[in-house]
Design a protein around this motif. Structure first.
Motif, PDB file in Angstrom:
ATOM      1  N   GLU A 107       0.941  -1.342   0.006  1.00 49.22           N
ATOM      2  CA  GLU A 107      -0.059   0.026   0.006  1.00 49.22           C
ATOM      3  C   GLU A 107       0.854   1.240  -0.122  1.00 49.22           C
ATOM      4  OE1 GLU A 107      -3.228   2.102   2.694  1.00 49.22           O
ATOM      5  OE2 GLU A 107      -3.236  -0.162   2.804  1.00 49.22           O
ATOM      6  N   ALA A 108       1.853   1.289   0.734  1.00 40.87           N
ATOM      7  CA  ALA A 108       2.831   2.558   0.762  1.00 40.87           C
ATOM      8  C   ALA A 108       3.397   2.909  -0.376  1.00 40.87           C
ATOM      9  CB  ALA A 108       3.947   2.257   1.734  1.00 40.87           C
ATOM     10  N   ARG A 111       0.788   4.040  -2.941  1.00 39.97           N
ATOM     11  CA  ARG A 111       0.344   5.577  -2.785  1.00 39.97           C
ATOM     12  C   ARG A 111       1.574   6.492  -3.292  1.00 39.97           C
ATOM     13  NH1 ARG A 111      -4.057   5.828  -0.184  1.00 39.97           N
ATOM     14  NH2 ARG A 111      -4.634   4.231   1.484  1.00 39.97           N
ATOM     15  N   SER A 114       1.087   6.319  -6.962  1.00 40.96           N
ATOM     16  CA  SER A 114      -0.254   7.224  -7.518  1.00 40.96           C
ATOM     17  C   SER A 114       0.215   8.705  -7.548  1.00 40.96           C
ATOM     18  CB  SER A 114      -0.968   6.845  -6.551  1.00 40.96           C
ATOM     19  OG  SER A 114      -2.485   7.580  -6.820  1.00 40.96           O
ATOM     20  N   ALA A 115       0.945   8.947  -6.387  1.00 42.51           N
ATOM     21  CA  ALA A 115       1.331  10.276  -6.321  1.00 42.51           C
ATOM     22  C   ALA A 115       2.174  10.845  -7.480  1.00 42.51           C
ATOM     23  CB  ALA A 115       1.903  10.599  -5.062  1.00 42.51           C
ATOM     24  N   GLU A 126      -5.325  10.675 -11.328  1.00 39.22           N
ATOM     25  CA  GLU A 126      -5.360  10.271  -9.987  1.00 39.22           C
ATOM     26  C   GLU A 126      -5.991   8.945  -9.696  1.00 39.22           C
ATOM     27  OE1 GLU A 126      -6.334  12.266  -5.823  1.00 39.22           O
ATOM     28  OE2 GLU A 126      -6.970  13.205  -7.312  1.00 39.22           O
ATOM     29  N   GLU A 128      -6.944   5.966  -6.891  1.00 40.02           N
ATOM     30  CA  GLU A 128      -7.021   5.661  -5.623  1.00 40.02           C
ATOM     31  C   GLU A 128      -6.266   4.178  -5.106  1.00 40.02           C
ATOM     32  OE1 GLU A 128     -11.101   3.973  -2.751  1.00 40.02           O
ATOM     33  OE2 GLU A 128     -11.562   5.579  -4.452  1.00 40.02           O
ATOM     34  N   VAL A 129      -5.986   3.982  -3.987  1.00 38.07           N
ATOM     35  CA  VAL A 129      -5.260   2.802  -3.798  1.00 38.07           C
ATOM     36  C   VAL A 129      -6.104   2.116  -3.066  1.00 38.07           C
ATOM     37  CG1 VAL A 129      -3.435   1.772  -2.560  1.00 38.07           C
ATOM     38  CG2 VAL A 129      -3.132   4.052  -3.866  1.00 38.07           C
ATOM     39  N   PHE A 134      -4.698  -0.219  -7.959  1.00 38.01           N
ATOM     40  CA  PHE A 134      -5.386   0.807  -8.256  1.00 38.01           C
ATOM     41  C   PHE A 134      -6.637   0.734  -8.520  1.00 38.01           C
ATOM     42  CE2 PHE A 134      -1.334   3.226 -10.020  1.00 38.01           C
ATOM     43  CZ  PHE A 134      -0.717   3.543  -8.830  1.00 38.01           C
TER      44      PHE A 134
END
Length: 169
Positions: A107-108, A111, A114-115, A126, A128-129, A134
């Protein structure tokens, strides 16, 4: 990951050419907007598709819908080639990255990736995780990382040259 030693191939290089620097190649990978992903279908035929990707943690990252052809191909064969460069004969620099596409589920890391998509491509990208990948308006997407095993750089113009970088994994 230690920096690979560049090797200039004199067979495909101008005598004035020098081997490309890996850190400059990484800068080009970070800046490139479009990549071409080559995967292998279950029957052995190649599949090539354009996509976007971001550089993070020593590898290129891309995502794909769970039922897209590239995702299906990667279930059986993780070996891929990602290419990017200039669509011109006598100017620019082309890059070829060979390696295994390994699924990212942390997850980290998701994220952070994704950023980077938003930073590079804008708010339309953009994600969502969730659920080990995604989630977007198009549905769930798997995220993959390709750490270079071998990379090639092709300088076009004057001087032209071919650099090979070999990585130890």
């Amino acid at each position: 990951m230690p920096e690979p030693v560049p090797e200039l191939d004199p067979r495909y290089s101008d005598p004035k050419a020098t081997a490309g620097d890996w850190s400059r190649a990484v800068d080009r990978l970070k800046a490139a907007e479009l990549f071409w992903l080559s995967t292998v279908r279950p029957d052995g035929r190649p599949h090539v598709t354009p996509l976007i990707a971001v550089w993070h943690d020593g590898g290129l990252h891309f995502c794909t819908g769970v039922e897209e052809r590239k995702a299906k191909n990667l279930r059986q064969n993780q070996e891929v080639v990602l290419t990017t460069g200039a669509n011109a004969l006598n100017e620019g620099y082309d890059l070829v990255i060979e390696g295994a596409a390994v699924r990212v589920t942390d997850e980290a890391k998701l994220r952070a990736i994704s950023a980077l998509y938003v930073q590079k491509y804008g708010p339309d990208w953009e994600f969502e995780v969730g659920d080990r990948g995604f989630i977007s308006s198009g549905g769930p997407a798997l995220v993959f990382r390709v750490a270079p095993r071998t990379a090639f750089g092709f300088a076009k113009g004057d001087p032209f040259g071919q650099t090979r970088w070999q990585f130890t994994q």
